[in-house]
Design an enzyme around this catalytic site. Structure first.
Site, PDB file in Angstrom:
ATOM      1  N   LYS A 178      48.198 124.204  49.310  1.00  0.00           N
ATOM      2  CA  LYS A 178      48.880 125.180  50.146  1.00  0.00           C
ATOM      3  C   LYS A 178      50.359 125.236  49.800  1.00  0.00           C
ATOM      4  CE  LYS A 178      46.009 123.829  54.104  1.00  0.00           C
ATOM      5  NZ  LYS A 178      46.031 123.017  55.336  1.00  0.00           N
ATOM      6  N   GLY A 179      50.848 124.128  49.214  1.00  0.00           N
ATOM      7  CA  GLY A 179      52.293 123.913  49.088  1.00  0.00           C
ATOM      8  C   GLY A 179      53.057 124.995  48.344  1.00  0.00           C
ATOM      9  N   GLU A 202      53.821 126.053  41.015  1.00  0.00           N
ATOM     10  CA  GLU A 202      53.658 124.800  41.754  1.00  0.00           C
ATOM     11  C   GLU A 202      54.883 124.548  42.625  1.00  0.00           C
ATOM     12  OE1 GLU A 202      52.148 122.752  43.205  1.00  0.00           O
ATOM     13  OE2 GLU A 202      50.905 121.400  42.051  1.00  0.00           O
ATOM     14  N   ASP A 203      54.659 123.906  43.756  1.00  0.00           N
ATOM     15  CA  ASP A 203      55.770 123.549  44.626  1.00  0.00           C
ATOM     16  C   ASP A 203      56.639 122.465  43.992  1.00  0.00           C
ATOM     17  OD1 ASP A 203      53.746 121.664  44.817  1.00  0.00           O
ATOM     18  OD2 ASP A 203      53.494 121.833  46.984  1.00  0.00           O
ATOM     19  N   ASP A 211      55.299 116.007  40.672  1.00  0.00           N
ATOM     20  CA  ASP A 211      55.567 114.634  41.102  1.00  0.00           C
ATOM     21  C   ASP A 211      55.063 113.703  39.998  1.00  0.00           C
ATOM     22  OD1 ASP A 211      56.351 112.648  42.930  1.00  0.00           O
ATOM     23  OD2 ASP A 211      54.359 112.542  43.803  1.00  0.00           O
ATOM     24  N   LYS A 264      60.356 116.082  40.235  1.00  0.00           N
ATOM     25  CA  LYS A 264      60.824 114.705  40.461  1.00  0.00           C
ATOM     26  C   LYS A 264      60.506 113.911  39.209  1.00  0.00           C
ATOM     27  CE  LYS A 264      59.197 114.061  45.032  1.00  0.00           C
ATOM     28  NZ  LYS A 264      58.659 113.143  46.058  1.00  0.00           N
ATOM     29  N   ASP A 292      54.871 119.896  52.878  1.00  0.00           N
ATOM     30  CA  ASP A 292      54.620 119.350  54.213  1.00  0.00           C
ATOM     31  C   ASP A 292      54.804 117.842  54.269  1.00  0.00           C
ATOM     32  OD1 ASP A 292      52.180 118.874  52.629  1.00  0.00           O
ATOM     33  OD2 ASP A 292      51.393 118.100  54.515  1.00  0.00           O
ATOM     34  N   ARG A 307      56.094 123.015  56.736  1.00  0.00           N
ATOM     35  CA  ARG A 307      55.904 123.946  55.614  1.00  0.00           C
ATOM     36  C   ARG A 307      56.737 125.211  55.809  1.00  0.00           C
ATOM     37  NH1 ARG A 307      51.612 122.251  52.369  1.00  0.00           N
ATOM     38  NH2 ARG A 307      49.863 121.267  53.420  1.00  0.00           N
TER      39      ARG A 307
HETATM   40  P1  IMP Z   1      51.134 115.167  41.511  1.00  0.00           P
HETATM   41  O1  IMP Z   1      52.204 115.773  40.621  1.00  0.00           O
HETATM   42  O2  IMP Z   1      49.750 115.305  40.956  1.00  0.00           O
HETATM   43  O3  IMP Z   1      51.478 113.747  41.862  1.00  0.00           O
HETATM   44  O4  IMP Z   1      51.039 115.889  42.897  1.00  0.00           O
HETATM   45  C1  IMP Z   1      51.970 116.794  43.290  1.00  0.00           C
HETATM   46  C2  IMP Z   1      51.630 117.209  44.692  1.00  0.00           C
HETATM   47  O5  IMP Z   1      51.936 116.169  45.626  1.00  0.00           O
HETATM   48  C3  IMP Z   1      52.488 118.384  45.066  1.00  0.00           C
HETATM   49  O6  IMP Z   1      51.860 119.603  44.735  1.00  0.00           O
HETATM   50  C4  IMP Z   1      52.689 118.175  46.546  1.00  0.00           C
HETATM   51  O7  IMP Z   1      51.645 118.800  47.254  1.00  0.00           O
HETATM   52  C5  IMP Z   1      52.614 116.679  46.736  1.00  0.00           C
HETATM   53  N1  IMP Z   1      53.974 116.117  46.812  1.00  0.00           N
HETATM   54  C6  IMP Z   1      54.606 115.385  45.871  1.00  0.00           C
HETATM   55  N2  IMP Z   1      55.848 115.033  46.255  1.00  0.00           N
HETATM   56  C7  IMP Z   1      56.016 115.559  47.490  1.00  0.00           C
HETATM   57  C8  IMP Z   1      57.128 115.551  48.430  1.00  0.00           C
HETATM   58  O8  IMP Z   1      58.222 115.003  48.224  1.00  0.00           O
HETATM   59  N3  IMP Z   1      56.912 116.210  49.607  1.00  0.00           N
HETATM   60  C9  IMP Z   1      55.739 116.820  49.907  1.00  0.00           C
HETATM   61  N4  IMP Z   1      54.685 116.865  49.042  1.00  0.00           N
HETATM   62  C10 IMP Z   1      54.821 116.236  47.854  1.00  0.00           C
HETATM   63 MG    MG Z   2      50.560 120.755  46.222  1.00  0.00          MG
END
Ligand code: IMP
Ligand code: MG
Length: 176
Positions: free
Chosen positions: A41-42, A97-98, A101, A129, A157, A163
């Site tokens: 949803k992000g 993408e939001d 990470d 990040k 969120d 959100r």
């Molecule tokens: P990854 O890159 O596979 O670890 O996952 C990324 C997802 O984790 C993002 O799309 C967000 O939904 C969630 N996420 C990572 N960091 C944050 C944060 O600081 N706040 C809220 N959601 C986060």
């Molecule tokens: Mg996400």
């Protein structure tokens, strides 16, 4: 514990940056069309705002995906609980993408789209990040690089809350 949210990136800066990202994507795909894939949803606030700033023909599609840590499942596959309606074979895909990470979900999604025969697969992320990265992925278009802090707002969120904040904030916890 009470939470307090402090502003990290104000709304005006987000709006200006998303406009720039839209211009970059438009320049890169001049004369072509693109499919924006919004990862729910992000990314929903970011994806719609980005789409409004793109001047080449756009179609939008939505997906829900999550991934397991690479060590727990050897195949490392991504679980898609809502798939695209669009056949992306031969298409230019821009994943909105939001935040990037660890990069786990995104690196796997990218591979899925490449396997489906997409012409190009690019990643456009509002936030990055880089300190948290474990998967080998970089965003093609990135809004803001941020420190390793938990952020909310503009789609992101904490426990499904915040959100709807129009800015990016950092959650702080304080004793009651
Ligand atoms: P990854 O890159 O596979 O670890 O996952 C990324 C997802 O984790 C993002 O799309 C967000 O939904 C969630 N996420 C990572 N960091 C944050 C944060 O600081 N706040 C809220 N959601 C986060
Ligand atoms: Mg996400």
């Amino acid at each position: 514990m009470k939470e307090k949210v402090s502003v990290l990136i104000p709304e005006e800066e987000l709006t200006a940056k998303i406009r720039e990202l839209g211009e970059m994507v438009s320049r890169e795909f001049e004369g072509e069309d693109i499919v924006i894939v919004c990862v729910l949803k992000g990314a929903v606030f970011f994806a719609t705002e980005l789409a409004k700033r793109i001047t080449v023909p756009v179609t939008m599609d939505f997906m829900i995906a999550s991934s397991y840590g690479s060590s727990t499942i050897s195949s490392g596959e991504v679980v898609i609980s809502k798939d695209l309606d669009t056949d992306i074979a031969g298409r230019n895909v821009v994943i909105a993408e939001d935040i990037i990470d660890t990069g786990n979900t995104l690196s796997k999604l990218k591979r899925v789209f490449e396997n489906r025969g997409a012409k190009t697969v690019k990643v456009c992320a509002m936030l990055d990040k880089p300190d948290r990265r474990t998967a080998p992925i970089t965003g093609d278009y990135v809004g803001f690089s941020i420190p390793d802090k938990f952020v909310v707002g503009y789609g992101l969120d904490y426990d499904q809350k915040y959100r709807n904040l129009p800015y990016i904030g950092v959650v702080e916890f304080e004793e009651e």
